[in-house]
Design a protein around this motif. Structure first.
Motif, short mmCIF file in Angstrom:
data_model
loop_
_atom_site.label_atom_id
_atom_site.label_comp_id
_atom_site.label_asym_id
_atom_site.label_seq_id
_atom_site.Cartn_x
_atom_site.Cartn_y
_atom_site.Cartn_z
N PRO A 78 6.48 8.30 -0.64
CA PRO A 78 5.97 7.27 0.09
C PRO A 78 6.17 6.01 -0.84
O PRO A 78 6.74 5.48 -1.26
CB PRO A 78 4.54 8.32 -1.93
CG PRO A 78 4.69 9.18 -1.95
CD PRO A 78 6.64 9.13 -1.80
N PHE A 79 4.93 4.76 -0.04
CA PHE A 79 5.02 3.61 0.15
C PHE A 79 4.00 3.20 -0.37
O PHE A 79 2.98 3.32 0.74
CB PHE A 79 5.83 3.60 1.49
CG PHE A 79 5.41 2.12 2.04
CD1 PHE A 79 6.15 0.88 1.41
CD2 PHE A 79 4.66 1.23 2.59
CE1 PHE A 79 6.41 -0.61 0.96
CE2 PHE A 79 4.80 0.22 3.13
CZ PHE A 79 5.11 -0.37 2.73
N ALA A 80 3.29 2.23 -1.22
CA ALA A 80 2.63 1.40 -1.52
C ALA A 80 2.62 0.29 -1.30
O ALA A 80 3.71 -1.33 -1.53
CB ALA A 80 1.99 2.02 -2.99
N VAL A 81 1.71 -0.95 -0.72
CA VAL A 81 1.14 -1.34 -0.07
C VAL A 81 -0.47 -2.19 -1.00
O VAL A 81 -1.12 -1.88 -0.60
CB VAL A 81 0.84 -2.17 0.91
CG1 VAL A 81 0.42 -3.22 1.20
CG2 VAL A 81 1.71 -1.46 2.13
N GLY A 82 0.10 -2.89 -2.57
CA GLY A 82 -0.96 -3.11 -3.38
C GLY A 82 -1.10 -2.09 -3.90
O GLY A 82 -0.54 -0.90 -4.19
N GLN A 83 -2.66 -2.15 -4.39
CA GLN A 83 -3.00 0.01 -4.27
C GLN A 83 -3.53 0.61 -3.06
O GLN A 83 -3.71 2.14 -3.20
CB GLN A 83 -4.29 -0.89 -4.98
CG GLN A 83 -4.17 -1.95 -6.41
CD GLN A 83 -3.66 -1.23 -7.76
OE1 GLN A 83 -3.92 0.43 -7.86
NE2 GLN A 83 -2.62 -1.73 -8.09
N ASP A 84 -2.63 0.31 -2.11
CA ASP A 84 -2.89 1.41 -0.48
C ASP A 84 -1.84 2.40 -0.77
O ASP A 84 -0.48 1.82 -0.54
CB ASP A 84 -2.99 0.54 0.25
CG ASP A 84 -3.29 1.14 1.70
OD1 ASP A 84 -3.05 2.82 1.46
OD2 ASP A 84 -3.25 0.41 2.16
N ARG A 85 -2.28 3.12 -1.32
CA ARG A 85 -0.74 4.54 -1.18
C ARG A 85 -1.50 5.34 -0.49
O ARG A 85 -0.89 6.93 -0.46
CB ARG A 85 -1.28 4.91 -2.45
CG ARG A 85 -0.40 3.98 -3.82
CD ARG A 85 -1.43 4.43 -4.85
NE ARG A 85 -0.38 3.64 -6.78
CZ ARG A 85 0.32 2.83 -7.00
NH1 ARG A 85 -0.53 1.99 -5.65
NH2 ARG A 85 0.71 2.41 -7.32
N SER A 86 -2.16 4.55 0.72
CA SER A 86 -1.70 5.61 2.35
C SER A 86 -0.76 5.48 2.96
O SER A 86 -0.95 7.25 3.29
CB SER A 86 -3.25 5.26 3.54
OG SER A 86 -1.99 3.77 3.42
N ARG A 87 0.31 5.42 2.35
CA ARG A 87 1.29 5.98 3.56
C ARG A 87 2.97 6.71 2.80
O ARG A 87 2.84 6.03 1.74
CB ARG A 87 2.04 4.43 4.27
CG ARG A 87 0.92 3.62 4.79
CD ARG A 87 2.13 2.14 4.70
NE ARG A 87 1.06 1.37 5.47
CZ ARG A 87 -0.03 0.60 4.85
NH1 ARG A 87 -0.41 0.70 3.98
NH2 ARG A 87 -1.34 -0.31 5.75
N THR A 88 3.15 7.56 3.68
CA THR A 88 4.70 8.16 3.17
C THR A 88 5.26 8.48 4.59
O THR A 88 5.04 8.83 5.53
CB THR A 88 4.09 9.91 2.85
OG1 THR A 88 2.92 9.28 1.53
CG2 THR A 88 5.17 10.14 2.30
#
Length: 188
Positions: A78-88
């Motif tokens: 999982p890759f988080a950009v700030g509070q955005d945790r939409s990507r893995t």
């Protein structure tokens, strides 16, 4: 005659020793997966190292990766950009090498329209770097969803133990790279 026989025996032993060493050297894809698995359970902070204006939002946020759900066959990151945790990022084995797919989801867990895109390695790569050119399914997905600019994407990942993990995207007129400091795992 004895000197010749000793020289021939020494040459044969050297050849056998070199063959054994080559046989023990893992294939680059195997070594890469071993490096990923060695990071399992750990989280790391990263930063955008490219300077494209398109990356300003990413560059202004805290970036984290969490290596988890690991096996010799697949690793999920999982890759988080700030509070955005939409990507893995999902790296898995194929019959010929490795595959990278992008699992994109909305906050409620439903899949994004641009979901499960990526590609397969087309050569052996290296233990520290693997490249994943866009695959046919992803090209069709991009074309169907007004993202044709992505049809020439090549993603790459690098693992330099105890130093750096990198995720990279390249295509004509576009280069995005984020690097994570493996020397400083995040401890909760």
């Amino acid at each position: 005659m004895k000197i010749l026989s000793l020289a021939a025996a020494a040459a044969l032993l050297a050849t056998v020793a070199m063959s054994a060493a080559v046989a023990q050297t893992p294939a680059p894809a195997d070594a890469f997966m071993t490096r990923l698995n060695a990071l399992c359970g750990q989280r790391f902070e990263g930063r955008v190292v490219t300077t494209d204006a398109a990356d300003a939002k990413f560059a202004s946020e805290r970036l984290f990766m969490h290596v988890r759900d690991c096996s010799p066959e697949e690793v999920r990151i999982p890759f988080a950009v700030g509070q955005d945790r939409s990507r893995t990022w999902v790296v898995s084995r194929t019959a010929a090498g490795l595959r990278l797919k992008h699992d994109h989801r909305h906050e409620d867990g439903t899949t994004d329209v641009l979901h499960w895109y990526g590609g397969d390695t087309v050569n052996a790569g290296a233990a520290e770097r693997q490249e994943f050119p866009v695959d046919a399914e992803s090209i069709a997905l991009f074309n169907a969803n007004d993202a044709a600019v992505s049809t020439t994407n090549v993603w790459a990942m690098e693992v330099h133990p105890e130093r750096m993990f990198a995720y990279e995207l390249r295509r004509p007129n576009r280069h995005f790279r984020v690097e994570f400091d493996l020397a400083k795992p995040i401890v909760d």
